[in-house]
Design a protein around this motif. Sequence first.
Motif, PDB file in Angstrom:
ATOM      1  N   HIS A  84     -59.829  62.936  -1.503  1.00 40.82           N
ATOM      2  CA  HIS A  84     -59.234  63.004  -2.844  1.00 40.82           C
ATOM      3  C   HIS A  84     -57.763  63.414  -2.765  1.00 40.82           C
ATOM      4  O   HIS A  84     -56.917  62.896  -3.516  1.00 40.82           O
ATOM      5  N   ARG A  85     -57.451  64.325  -1.846  1.00 38.85           N
ATOM      6  CA  ARG A  85     -56.055  64.752  -1.681  1.00 38.85           C
ATOM      7  C   ARG A  85     -55.185  63.597  -1.187  1.00 38.85           C
ATOM      8  O   ARG A  85     -54.079  63.365  -1.679  1.00 38.85           O
ATOM      9  N   ASP A 132     -51.158  57.687  -4.347  1.00 36.27           N
ATOM     10  CA  ASP A 132     -50.866  57.205  -5.704  1.00 36.27           C
ATOM     11  C   ASP A 132     -49.512  57.725  -6.192  1.00 36.27           C
ATOM     12  O   ASP A 132     -48.769  57.018  -6.884  1.00 36.27           O
ATOM     13  N   ARG A 133     -49.183  58.961  -5.820  1.00 37.67           N
ATOM     14  CA  ARG A 133     -47.890  59.521  -6.222  1.00 37.67           C
ATOM     15  C   ARG A 133     -46.738  58.806  -5.521  1.00 37.67           C
ATOM     16  O   ARG A 133     -45.698  58.528  -6.128  1.00 37.67           O
ATOM     17  N   LEU A 154     -58.919  55.036   0.437  1.00 37.18           N
ATOM     18  CA  LEU A 154     -58.303  53.775   0.034  1.00 37.18           C
ATOM     19  C   LEU A 154     -59.184  52.945  -0.902  1.00 37.18           C
ATOM     20  O   LEU A 154     -58.700  51.987  -1.506  1.00 37.18           O
ATOM     21  N   GLN A 155     -60.453  53.299  -1.024  1.00 30.28           N
ATOM     22  CA  GLN A 155     -61.365  52.443  -1.781  1.00 30.28           C
ATOM     23  C   GLN A 155     -61.080  52.434  -3.283  1.00 30.28           C
ATOM     24  O   GLN A 155     -61.467  51.509  -3.977  1.00 30.28           O
ATOM     25  N   SER A 215     -54.138  49.890  -8.397  1.00 31.07           N
ATOM     26  CA  SER A 215     -54.014  48.455  -8.127  1.00 31.07           C
ATOM     27  C   SER A 215     -52.584  48.117  -7.737  1.00 31.07           C
ATOM     28  O   SER A 215     -51.623  48.794  -8.137  1.00 31.07           O
ATOM     29  N   GLY A 216     -52.442  47.063  -6.944  1.00 33.45           N
ATOM     30  CA  GLY A 216     -51.115  46.617  -6.526  1.00 33.45           C
ATOM     31  C   GLY A 216     -50.696  47.121  -5.171  1.00 33.45           C
ATOM     32  O   GLY A 216     -49.693  46.657  -4.608  1.00 33.45           O
ATOM     33  N   ILE A 217     -51.431  48.076  -4.579  1.00 37.27           N
ATOM     34  CA  ILE A 217     -51.116  48.580  -3.240  1.00 37.27           C
ATOM     35  C   ILE A 217     -51.958  47.806  -2.225  1.00 37.27           C
ATOM     36  O   ILE A 217     -53.186  47.824  -2.289  1.00 37.27           O
TER      37      ILE A 217
END
Length: 351
Positions: free
Chosen positions: A96-97, A103-104, A122-123, A127-129
Amino acid sequence: MAACVFIVQGEGKGHMSQAMALKEHLEEAGHRVEAVFLGGRPGQKVPDYFRHAFADRIRTFESPWFLRTPNKKGIYIGRTLLFHLFRFPVYLSELHRIRREIDRLCPEVVFNFYDVVGALALQKLSSGIRRIGIGHHFFLHLDHYRCNQGPAWHRWLLKRHTLLILKSCDRALALSYQECPGSSVVEVFPPLVRRRWREMQYTQGRRYLAYFLNEGLLYDLVLLARRLPEFKVDLFTSLDSDMELPAGIVLHPYDADTFFACMASCRGLICSAGFDAAAEAAYHGVPLAVIPARNHFEQACNAADISRSGIGIAVKKIDEEMLDRMHRLEVDSYRAWVSTAGKRLLKYFEE
C-alpha cells in the motif's frame, strides 16, 4: 522525456545490476528515473555501488527472501513459503505504501525487476501508468520453453509466483542469452549489461574468480586448492572464515571496483547459476562454470540455459574436471544480441 520508476528485488545482486544497466539505456535516450523501490529483508544494507548509481532516489521496503540451509549451499522452499505467509501483514502494509508513492510520483512507466510485493502494488495503480516486468523467469510462460530440473512442486511454485508478477504487467521482458520466439504478452529480450562491463578490456590471467549466492561452496574451493596447490582464486563473500585457507585462496568483501578488476584479468569465473554474472562474463568470452544452489529451481533452469546457449558449463561440484572443461568462448553473436537492447527499449516509449 518520460519519467520512470523502478521496483527491484534485492535478493542476490542480479536484479540490481539489471536496474543499473536499464538506467543507462533510458538516460541515453533522454528519459529519467524518478525513484527506485528496493525490496529485501529487514535491515538489509543497500550496496554502495547501487546507492552511488541512484543516490537519494532509493526507497527500501520489506520483501520476501530465501531461508538458507545451515551449510549455506542451498535454500529451504517449504520453510521459506510458510515463514513469509506469517509475515503477509507486513507485506500488505508495504505494498500500500509503494502504491501511494507511485501514484504521487505519477510516472509514465514502472519497471518491476521481479519483486512480488511490487507486483501486488502495481495491480491497482492509477490508469495511464504502463507496467513492464523484467526477468529471466518469464520464460516459464512461453509455450516452447521447458525446464525439467528439480521436483515438480518447485516448478509449480515458481510458475505460480511468476504468473502473479506477470498478471501485474502490461508487458513482460524475458531476458535471454539468445534470441528466440516470444508471445503476445512476453517478449524475449537481450541481457541488460552495464556500459562499464561492455567496455571492459579482458585479458585472461592465472587466477580464477568466484562468487556464490550460497557461500558454503567456499569449503569446496578449499578442498580443491588443497588437492591442487597451483589453483588460485579470488572469492567474493560475506563470510569471515575461521579455517586456515590454502595460499591460493584470497577472500574479498563485496566491492564493485575490486570485483570488476578481478573479472578483467581472471582465468575463468566460477559462480552460482544466477543470470547476470553469466551475462557479463559471456560478453567477453570469459570461461564460465556455474553451480546451481540446491533446491533452487530458478538457478537449475538458468544453468541449463547457460549450457544450451553455449556461454558456459553447468556443474554439480567444484573439482578438477570442471577446470578442464572451462574454455574461452566466441562472443560475436552474443555481443550483437546484447547490443540491440537499447533500441528495443525505445519502442515502449513510442507506443
